[in-house]
Design an enzyme around this catalytic site. Structure first.
Site, PDB file in Angstrom:
ATOM      1  N   ALA A  84       0.823  -1.211   0.000  1.00 32.54           N
ATOM      2  CA  ALA A  84       0.000   0.000   0.000  1.00 32.54           C
ATOM      3  C   ALA A  84       0.863   1.269   0.000  1.00 32.54           C
ATOM      4  O   ALA A  84       2.095   1.206   0.079  1.00 32.54           O
ATOM      5  CB  ALA A  84      -0.932  -0.022   1.207  1.00 32.54           C
ATOM      6  N   HIS A  85       0.210   2.400  -0.035  1.00 27.64           N
ATOM      7  CA  HIS A  85       0.920   3.677  -0.127  1.00 27.64           C
ATOM      8  C   HIS A  85       1.783   3.940   1.110  1.00 27.64           C
ATOM      9  O   HIS A  85       1.410   3.635   2.226  1.00 27.64           O
ATOM     10  CB  HIS A  85      -0.013   4.859  -0.397  1.00 27.64           C
ATOM     11  CG  HIS A  85      -1.216   4.977   0.478  1.00 27.64           C
ATOM     12  ND1 HIS A  85      -2.171   5.934   0.266  1.00 27.64           N
ATOM     13  CD2 HIS A  85      -1.638   4.272   1.534  1.00 27.64           C
ATOM     14  CE1 HIS A  85      -3.116   5.807   1.161  1.00 27.64           C
ATOM     15  NE2 HIS A  85      -2.810   4.812   1.947  1.00 27.64           N
ATOM     16  N   ASN A  86       2.949   4.492   0.832  1.00 28.35           N
ATOM     17  CA  ASN A  86       3.870   4.942   1.878  1.00 28.35           C
ATOM     18  C   ASN A  86       4.465   3.825   2.718  1.00 28.35           C
ATOM     19  O   ASN A  86       5.062   4.077   3.765  1.00 28.35           O
ATOM     20  CB  ASN A  86       3.203   5.986   2.791  1.00 28.35           C
ATOM     21  CG  ASN A  86       2.813   7.207   2.001  1.00 28.35           C
ATOM     22  OD1 ASN A  86       1.637   7.439   1.703  1.00 28.35           O
ATOM     23  ND2 ASN A  86       3.797   7.978   1.608  1.00 28.35           N
TER      24      ASN A  86
END
Lengths: 281, 281, 281
Positions: free
Chosen positions: A174-176
């Site tokens: 997922a993001h980050n």
């Protein structure tokens, strides 16, 4: 040191690593054939190394840079401002969204999607608002990523995969998320947003890492485990429910719903049997 | 035997199978339109049956063979030395790596990746070495494989999917897995390397099979079950944690971490109440 | 109300929603560039809005309709009789099977497959028969679907995703599922056939919903939970096995296989200690 056969005698601590070495020498990966297929679409502003190979029906966006000896397979779509290092190998039908950065000697298998929007939504007036995802995905050198794995771009900062990381098929990052160097993750794992995984970790298949956690270096997670809080110490962690013949499983799983009550009943029994003795001693 | 309506009276042991028969007659799959789209790239050494259909932006590699009446959908990439049997149907955007063999009447849905490298890595001097994956994927007749499912090529020997196997979407089959004929696997299952699954098995969604296990014929695995050791006997096996209202789940799951201690406490209580009697009897 | 800087003073109940608003204004999505790439294949009977954009190597089938300002990315394959609404954004390498209907302002990320056949098979004479899947997928307005997610077409009726639903990456939605408006589902979730999920639900990553269930509105499911029966009341439901250091996990998980027996032993102890009192009272 050679034995009677004339072959070097194998004396090695790790025969599997030795096998990997030898097999790698005997089975070198196919080399990129310098040149761009007539049926590729490459933006005029893109810089493609002369000895790189771009396959049929590949698309390369504005200001993209494709390094020396890299291979962009058939049907790949490389967005604007993407950078691929040297000796990169993108198998057929890989997608890289705008702005992502991929190091040297990286291998991406078919169906991989790098840089799609992270799952950023906020509820407002009973509707979901999309939170723009304006970070990038940055992938270090010597990373390999398996078929149909997806790595989302960061919301504001970047999603980072450090050098030497090995990801199997159908993994979702997922993001980050930040994955430390030389960590290996088996297939079907999901890592939720902003999780930070250390270096040299080994994560078993179909495990999950909840968002915003930190996992130390050299942590090993068994298959099918959901990691719900940070792990600060190297070691092996597990959490799969043991399987059983369905009849037995049903009996035990039914009791599980009364486990807290069972513990209470044991406490009552203990009090009945022991309190007088305890109070005197 | 017909009733008053003139329609055949339906007398069948399995109405769903009967429905499947009838619906299949009423809804035949669309036939391949003989011919190759002008926007496909087919290597001169490939052999494509005259009555096969190759869609736009499909790529067919060196020495590949496409059997009679087979359909290669738009955007598919078929590697070198791949063999597709007769009446095969590849929906759009399927990828088949070099050397894989696909039987007759096989259906591959969009996003399927056949023959990507298995997850073979060996640690050496604090870095992962790639173990070359030089086996193939061999798929028997009458197999259907759902969207975005991935089947990795073998490390040395082949990954084998026997005839009549049905795989749902988003399944991951690792290198050197062997799946017996007529086994059906629901979506999101992961099967780890070198697992050997029998014939006529039914495996529920999101289950996992650990590597190097053997599963007998006619085994049924419930959804969300992790199979951690070989199963030698036909039957139904389960292993999902029962869900509950969050408040109850938290209470019971917390006790689970003290289950071994609870069992010890029960043992102590039993000894307090019974040992004298036991030693005399 | 403005403060000394001249900027509106931020007084809002939900700062994240406010951030989403502002960031959305500052980072508008790139607009479709009106026009069709020379290297796209569009059937003569398809109707593509003049201000829509069709990327290179995209394929658009018979009687398909692409609404105003919509973008069909590079390598997308849009089947026959598909309808896309206005302002739709299909990133690269999306596949939409024949007959599916997609509302306005929908975003589909790369690798998404809409409308592949559901997993409909019936055993007959020791072989699986394919049950034709003749329903469609119907997706409402303002839906976003993450990379490599798959949504199967209905068997007879349609699979329905209502307006405002947000699906993360690598989700599998089986045939005839119905997802109510504004429900959000995190990555790696599998929803089995004919499940009916309410409105405004939130489903955590890697969860599973068994087929033919009904889930009420406003239900929240924790990550890694298998929902095995219908949920009729709003609330939070959980079912992940708690993870632990491997040594502890092994001890506790081993006891789990004797939980029913442990409960029996506690019952015996209770009877030994209490029955006389109970019978008298």
């Amino acid at each position: 040191m050679r034995d009677a056969t004339g072959l070097p005698r194998v004396v090695c601590r790790d025969p599997y690593a030795y096998f990997a070495h030898v097999s790698g020498l005997l089975n070198p990966p196919p080399q990129a054939q310098a040149g761009t297929h007539a049926d590729a679409v490459i933006d005029a502003s893109a810089v493609v190394a002369e000895d790189a190979e771009v396959g049929p029906f590949a698309v390369i966006g504005r200001n993209a840079r494709i390094g020396a000896r890299s291979l962009v397979g058939a049907g790949c779509v490389i967005g604007h401002d993407v950078t691929l290092g040297e000796d990169v190998r993108l198998h057929a039908n890989v997608t890289v969204y705008d702005g992502c950065v991929i190091g040297s000697r990286v291998i991406l298998h078919s169906g991989v999607v790098i840089g799609a929007d992270g799952f950023g939504i906020a509820m407002s007036d009973e509707r979901w608002l999309k939170v723009p995802q304006i970070g990038r995905v940055v992938i270090g050198n010597d990373v390999e990523i398996g078929a149909n794995t997806t790595i989302d771009r960061g919301a504001i900062d970047d999603t980072v995969i450090e050098e030497g990381v090995k990801l199997d098929n159908q993994i979702q990052i997922a993001h980050n998320v930040h994955i430390g160097a030389h960590t290996a993750i088996a297939a079907c794992v999901g890592v939720a947003g902003s999780a930070k995984i250390g270096r040299y970790c080994r994560i078993g298949g179909a495990s999950g890492i909840v968002g915003h956690l930190t996992i130390a270096d050299h942590v090993e997670i068994s298959a099918h485990t959901l990691v719900t809080k940070s792990i600060e110490k190297a070691g092996t962690y597990s959490g799969a429910y043991p399987f059983d013949v369905n009849r037995e499983w049903r009996r035990n799983a039914a009791q599980l719903r009364h486990l807290d009550a069972l513990a209470d009943r044991v406490r009552v029994l203990e009090q009945k049997l022991t309190p007088p003795k305890r109070s005197k001693s």
